[in-house]
Design a protein around this motif. Structure first.
Motif, PDB file in Angstrom:
ATOM      1  N   THR A 178      65.013  26.916  17.852  1.00  0.00           N
ATOM      2  CA  THR A 178      64.795  27.584  16.562  1.00  0.00           C
ATOM      3  C   THR A 178      66.093  27.922  15.850  1.00  0.00           C
ATOM      4  N   ILE A 181      67.740  24.722  14.524  1.00  0.00           N
ATOM      5  CA  ILE A 181      66.946  24.159  13.418  1.00  0.00           C
ATOM      6  C   ILE A 181      67.179  24.971  12.146  1.00  0.00           C
ATOM      7  N   ALA A 182      67.270  26.303  12.301  1.00  0.00           N
ATOM      8  CA  ALA A 182      67.527  27.170  11.145  1.00  0.00           C
ATOM      9  C   ALA A 182      68.874  26.826  10.518  1.00  0.00           C
ATOM     10  N   ILE A 185      68.584  23.444   8.596  1.00  0.00           N
ATOM     11  CA  ILE A 185      67.930  23.593   7.291  1.00  0.00           C
ATOM     12  C   ILE A 185      68.872  24.266   6.299  1.00  0.00           C
ATOM     13  N   ILE A 350      68.520  28.598   2.827  1.00  0.00           N
ATOM     14  CA  ILE A 350      67.154  28.281   3.271  1.00  0.00           C
ATOM     15  C   ILE A 350      66.187  28.333   2.096  1.00  0.00           C
ATOM     16  N   SER A 397      60.864  20.754   5.072  1.00  0.00           N
ATOM     17  CA  SER A 397      60.461  22.139   4.782  1.00  0.00           C
ATOM     18  C   SER A 397      59.318  22.570   5.685  1.00  0.00           C
ATOM     19  N   TYR A 400      60.547  23.099   9.228  1.00  0.00           N
ATOM     20  CA  TYR A 400      61.221  24.382   9.382  1.00  0.00           C
ATOM     21  C   TYR A 400      60.211  25.529   9.449  1.00  0.00           C
ATOM     22  N   THR A 403      58.474  26.015  12.703  1.00  0.00           N
ATOM     23  CA  THR A 403      59.292  26.405  13.846  1.00  0.00           C
ATOM     24  C   THR A 403      59.709  27.873  13.794  1.00  0.00           C
TER      25      THR A 403
END
Length: 404
Positions: A178, A181-182, A185, A350, A397, A400, A403
Motif C-alpha cells: 500500500t 503504491i501510494a 500514484i 494524489i 485510479s 489505487y 488498495t
C-alpha cells in the motif's frame, strides 16, 4: 528556424509549471528509493497524458478561445466542476511548490531569515513580476529560466555519472504494498504535471497570439512539443540523479522543507564535490522558482476566466483578486502546516491523479466535437492514444482506490 524559436512561449511556460515538485522532489525520491525501477512509470505518464495536454494549445489556436470557453459549450456543469476542483487544489498546489522554493532559498542564500519570511519574499517577488510585468515579462523570463535549468541539470547528471561506484540497473519495479503504491500514484499524479494545466496552456496560447499574430496552431504545437520534450528529459535527469547519488545509501528524505533542501544539496555536493554546489543550487532553485511563478500566474488567470463565464459579466473576481487571495491563502497554509510538506505534496499529487480522468475525458470530447474545426481535430493515431490514455488513467485510479 529562428522564427520557430521566437514563437516559443506557452510551451516553455508549461515546462516551467510542470518541472517542479514532480521532478525535483518526486523524481529524485523515486530514483533514491527504487533506482531506475520506476522509469516505466515516468515514461508511461508522459505518453498517456500527452494528448490531453496538447489539446489545450490545439483548441485555443484553432478556435481563438480557451478550453474554459469550450467546457461551457459542453455544459455549464462541466465548468462548475472545474471551478470546484480548482478551488479545492489551487491553494495546496501553490503552497507545496512555494514551500520547496523557500526551503531551497534558505539553503542557498542563507537562513538569516526564517522559512516563513522566505515564503513571503518569494511570493512578493512573483507578485511584482506578474502584476507589473504581465504575460510579456513572464514569457521572456521563462525562456531564460528553462535554458538555465536544462543546462545546469544536464551538467549535474554528467558530474554524478563518473562518481557512481555501482553499475546502473534498468530492472523495472511494480510496487505491491500500500505504501509503495501510494507513492507510485503520487509520482504519476504530477508527472509531468496535473492535467488541469492544459487549461492554463490554452490561456497562455491566447495571450501569446495577442502579442504575436504569427503564433498559429502549427507553431503552437511545435512550441508545446519542445516544452513537453524538456519535461521528459529533465524528469529522467532527476530520476538519474536520485539513483546515482542516493540509491542504496540508507538515507531517506525529510518531509521538512528546510531539512529536505539541505539534504538535497548536501547529498550531491558530498558525492560530487563542494565545487558543484553552485550548479546543483541553480538547477534546484530555478526548477522550483519557475513553478512557483507560473502557478501563481495560471491559477488566478483560469479562475478569473471561469468566474467571467459563470457570471456572464465582469465581476470583482478578476486576476488581481485571485492572485491576492492565492498569495494570502498560501502564506496562511504555510504558517500552520509548514512541517507537513510531505503530506501536502502527497495530498495534492494524489488528488491530481484521481481527477485526471475527468480532464482527459472532457478535453478529448471537446477536441473531437463540432466546436473544433475539422482540420484541427485529432488524427487517427492521436484518437487511439487518447482512448488508451483515458483507459490507463481510469485503470490506475481504480487500482489505487481499491488498495486504500
Amino acid at each position: 528556424m529562428i522564427s520557430k524559436l521566437k514563437s516559443l512561449g506557452p510551451g516553455l511556460l508549461f515546462a516551467g509549471a510542470a518541472i517542479g515538485v514532480s521532478h525535483l522532489v518526486q523524481s529524485t525520491r523515486a530514483g533514491a528509493d527504487y533506482g531506475l525501477g520506476l522509469l516505466w512509470a515516468l515514461l508511461l505518464a508522459h505518453l498517456f497524458k500527452y494528448p490531453f495536454f496538447q489539446f489545450g494549445p490545439r483548441y485555443a489556436t484553432a478556435t481563438g478561445e480557451s478550453l474554459l470557453d469550450g467546457y461551457k459549450k459542453l455544459g455549464k456543469g462541466v465548468l462548475i466542476a472545474y471551478f470546484i476542483l480548482s478551488l479545492a487544489t489551487m491553494f495546496t498546489i501553490q503552497t507545496a511548490v512555494t514551500i520547496v522554493t523557500a526551503g531551497l532559498a534558505s539553503s542557498l542564500f542563507g537562513d538569516f531569515i526564517s522559512i516563513k519570511l522566505w515564503t513571503v519574499v518569494i511570493l512578493g517577488i512573483c507578485l511584482v513580476l506578474l502584476v507589473f510585468g504581465k504575460y510579456k515579462l513572464l514569457d521572456r523570463l521563462m525562456k531564460i529560466i528553462i535554458i538555465t535549468l536544462t543546462i545546469s541539470t544536464l551538467i549535474a547528471v554528467s558530474l554524478a555519472l563518473p562518481n557512481n561506484p555501482n553499475p546502473l540497473s534498468f530492472k523495472q519495479v511494480l510496487p505491491t504494498n500500500t505504501l509503495d503504491i501510494a507513492f507510485l500514484i503520487a509520482f504519476m499524479g504530477w508527472m509531468p504535471a496535473p492535467l488541469d494545466i492544459s487549461v492554463w496552456q490554452s490561456l497562455w496560447a491566447i495571450e501569446k497570439h495577442k502579442s504575436s499574430k504569427a503564433y498559429n496552431t502549427k507553431s503552437a504545437l511545435f512550441d508545446f512539443n519542445v516544452g513537453y520534450l524538456s519535461t521528459v528529459i529533465l524528469g529522467i535527469g532527476f530520476l538519474l540523479l536520485g539513483a546515482l547519488v542516493m540509491f542504496n545509501s540508507g538515507e531517506t528524505f525529510s518531509t521538512s522543507a528546510s531539512t529536505f533542501s539541505k539534504q538535497f544539496i548536501n547529498m550531491y555536493t558530498g558525492n560530487i564535490g563542494k565545487w558543484a554546489y553552485i550548479i546543483i543550487g541553480i538547477a534546484a532553485f530555478t526548477t522550483m522558482f519557475s513553478t512557483t511563478l507560473t502557478t501563481l500566474d495560471a491559477s488566478p488567470r483560469s479562475m478569473e476566466k471561469t468566474s467571467l463565464l459563470l457570471f456572464k459579466k465582469t465581476t470583482k473576481l478578476n486576476y488581481r483578486f485571485w492572485i491576492t487571495l492565492l498569495s494570502i491563502g498560501t502564506i496562511a497554509i504555510f504558517i500552520f502546516l509548514a512541517s507537513e510538506m510531505g503530506l501536502l505534496i502527497k495530498i495534492a499529487t494524489i488528488l491530481s491523479f484521481v481527477t485526471a480522468p475527468f480532464y482527459a475525458i472532457i478535453n478529448y470530447k471537446l477536441i473531437s466535437s463540432k466546436h473544433t474545426p475539422k482540420n484541427w481535430q485529432p488524427s487517427l493515431s492521436l484518437h487511439i492514444l487518447s482512448i488508451l490514455g483515458i483507459t490507463f488513467l481510469i485503470g490506475f485510479s481504480l487500482w489505487y482506490l481499491t488498495t486504500l
